[in-house]
Design a protein around this motif. Structure first.
Motif, PDB file in Angstrom:
ATOM      1  N   GLU A   6       1.108  -1.626   0.069  1.00 48.61           N
ATOM      2  CA  GLU A   6       0.127   0.162  -0.219  1.00 48.61           C
ATOM      3  C   GLU A   6       1.093   1.329   0.070  1.00 48.61           C
ATOM      4  O   GLU A   6       1.572   1.072   0.636  1.00 48.61           O
ATOM      5  CB  GLU A   6      -1.095   0.111   1.024  1.00 48.61           C
ATOM      6  N   LEU A   7       0.562   1.974  -1.045  1.00 46.03           N
ATOM      7  CA  LEU A   7       1.510   3.525  -1.236  1.00 46.03           C
ATOM      8  C   LEU A   7       0.999   4.168  -0.716  1.00 46.03           C
ATOM      9  O   LEU A   7      -0.415   4.392  -1.525  1.00 46.03           O
ATOM     10  CB  LEU A   7       2.018   3.741  -2.566  1.00 46.03           C
ATOM     11  N   MET A   8       1.023   5.453   0.434  1.00 43.42           N
ATOM     12  CA  MET A   8      -0.141   6.744   0.384  1.00 43.42           C
ATOM     13  C   MET A   8       1.396   7.752   0.140  1.00 43.42           C
ATOM     14  O   MET A   8       2.725   7.842  -0.008  1.00 43.42           O
ATOM     15  CB  MET A   8      -0.294   7.019   1.358  1.00 43.42           C
ATOM     16  N   ALA A  62      -3.067  10.571  -1.986  1.00 42.98           N
ATOM     17  CA  ALA A  62      -3.549   9.209  -3.141  1.00 42.98           C
ATOM     18  C   ALA A  62      -3.088   8.274  -2.255  1.00 42.98           C
ATOM     19  O   ALA A  62      -2.263   8.209  -1.961  1.00 42.98           O
ATOM     20  CB  ALA A  62      -3.068   9.925  -4.362  1.00 42.98           C
ATOM     21  N   VAL A  63      -4.084   6.871  -2.218  1.00 44.50           N
ATOM     22  CA  VAL A  63      -3.393   5.639  -2.154  1.00 44.50           C
ATOM     23  C   VAL A  63      -3.812   4.916  -3.000  1.00 44.50           C
ATOM     24  O   VAL A  63      -4.843   4.750  -3.473  1.00 44.50           O
ATOM     25  CB  VAL A  63      -4.679   5.302  -0.742  1.00 44.50           C
ATOM     26  N   LYS A  81      10.476   9.921  -4.387  1.00 46.78           N
ATOM     27  CA  LYS A  81      11.258  11.045  -3.308  1.00 46.78           C
ATOM     28  C   LYS A  81      12.219  12.272  -4.441  1.00 46.78           C
ATOM     29  O   LYS A  81      12.102  13.082  -3.604  1.00 46.78           O
ATOM     30  CB  LYS A  81      11.775   9.853  -2.514  1.00 46.78           C
ATOM     31  N   LEU A  82      12.143  11.839  -5.058  1.00 48.57           N
ATOM     32  CA  LEU A  82      13.020  12.830  -6.018  1.00 48.57           C
ATOM     33  C   LEU A  82      12.446  14.218  -6.645  1.00 48.57           C
ATOM     34  O   LEU A  82      12.716  14.721  -7.065  1.00 48.57           O
ATOM     35  CB  LEU A  82      13.511  12.293  -7.512  1.00 48.57           C
ATOM     36  N   ASN A  83      10.951  13.465  -6.952  1.00 42.38           N
ATOM     37  CA  ASN A  83       9.608  14.240  -7.876  1.00 42.38           C
ATOM     38  C   ASN A  83       9.628  15.819  -6.906  1.00 42.38           C
ATOM     39  O   ASN A  83       9.320  15.223  -5.179  1.00 42.38           O
ATOM     40  CB  ASN A  83       8.927  13.923  -7.815  1.00 42.38           C
ATOM     41  N   GLU A  84      10.124  16.915  -7.388  1.00 43.35           N
ATOM     42  CA  GLU A  84       9.230  18.432  -6.205  1.00 43.35           C
ATOM     43  C   GLU A  84       7.302  18.053  -6.272  1.00 43.35           C
ATOM     44  O   GLU A  84       6.940  18.446  -5.557  1.00 43.35           O
ATOM     45  CB  GLU A  84       9.867  19.546  -7.375  1.00 43.35           C
ATOM     46  N   LEU A  85       6.689  17.455  -7.266  1.00 40.49           N
ATOM     47  CA  LEU A  85       5.587  17.561  -6.593  1.00 40.49           C
ATOM     48  C   LEU A  85       5.248  16.699  -5.174  1.00 40.49           C
ATOM     49  O   LEU A  85       4.142  16.576  -4.804  1.00 40.49           O
ATOM     50  CB  LEU A  85       4.769  17.281  -8.560  1.00 40.49           C
ATOM     51  N   ILE A  86       5.893  15.568  -5.314  1.00 36.88           N
ATOM     52  CA  ILE A  86       5.210  14.840  -3.943  1.00 36.88           C
ATOM     53  C   ILE A  86       6.515  15.560  -2.932  1.00 36.88           C
ATOM     54  O   ILE A  86       7.167  15.688  -2.653  1.00 36.88           O
ATOM     55  CB  ILE A  86       5.995  13.519  -4.399  1.00 36.88           C
ATOM     56  N   MET A  87       4.914  15.769  -2.011  1.00 35.93           N
ATOM     57  CA  MET A  87       5.435  15.873  -0.943  1.00 35.93           C
ATOM     58  C   MET A  87       5.870  15.346   0.458  1.00 35.93           C
ATOM     59  O   MET A  87       7.489  15.158   0.971  1.00 35.93           O
ATOM     60  CB  MET A  87       4.535  16.940  -0.126  1.00 35.93           C
ATOM     61  N   ARG A  88       5.229  13.986   0.830  1.00 40.83           N
ATOM     62  CA  ARG A  88       5.191  12.874   1.270  1.00 40.83           C
ATOM     63  C   ARG A  88       5.311  11.664   0.676  1.00 40.83           C
ATOM     64  O   ARG A  88       4.268  11.524  -0.407  1.00 40.83           O
ATOM     65  CB  ARG A  88       5.314  12.777   2.458  1.00 40.83           C
ATOM     66  N   THR A  89       5.668   9.923   1.033  1.00 37.78           N
ATOM     67  CA  THR A  89       5.468   9.230   0.626  1.00 37.78           C
ATOM     68  C   THR A  89       5.241   8.462   1.797  1.00 37.78           C
ATOM     69  O   THR A  89       6.166   8.488   2.341  1.00 37.78           O
ATOM     70  CB  THR A  89       6.362   8.361  -1.002  1.00 37.78           C
ATOM     71  N   LYS A  90       4.528   7.021   1.661  1.00 34.70           N
ATOM     72  CA  LYS A  90       4.811   6.352   2.573  1.00 34.70           C
ATOM     73  C   LYS A  90       3.810   4.715   2.084  1.00 34.70           C
ATOM     74  O   LYS A  90       3.180   4.929   1.534  1.00 34.70           O
ATOM     75  CB  LYS A  90       3.849   6.723   3.728  1.00 34.70           C
TER      76      LYS A  90
END
Length: 120
Positions: A6-8, A62-63, A81-90
């Motif tokens: 599961e990716l958030m 988004a999940v 993690k390298l993309n500026e549009l993405i603030m956080r991932t889990k």
């Protein structure tokens, strides 16, 4: 060997919400090209953050549920993690996500029981 994950993702709030699926698809191609599969993409939309991230109070959540190898999952997380549009991932293995939800529910139940006992 493949596992369920599961990716958030929390995306910058300035992104047009109609563009979110297209942005996610670019990253999720890492999974599909390595033989994995995308089971479900659930875009929650813009939500208030629990705490400020990158001086922002909102983000688009988004999940994604998918099946992939651990190598493909690591590469997906790296690219996000390298993309500026993405603030956080889990990224969690599905078993871990279920265990976390169960543990949180148990904690809430115990807290409610303590409150009830204190009132008695």
């Amino acid at each position: 060997m493949t596992h369920q994950y599961e990716l958030m993702v929390i995306i910058q709030p300035e992104v047009d919400e109609r563009q979110v699926p297209a942005h996610l698809d670019k990253f999720l191609s890492v999974i599909t090209t390595s033989g994995g599969s995308i089971e479900n993409v659930d875009i929650w939309g813009k939500r208030r953050l629990a705490y400020e991230i990158q001086k922002k109070n909102e983000g688009i959540y988004a999940v994604v549920n998918f099946t992939a190898t651990s190598e493909a999952t690591v590469e997906l997380d790296r690219q996000l993690k390298l993309n500026e549009l993405i603030m956080r991932t889990k990224v969690l293995r599905a078993e871990e996500a279920i265990a976390l939800v169960a543990a949180e529910a148990k904690r809430a139940e115990d807290k409610a029981a303590r409150k009830t006992a204190a009132k008695a």
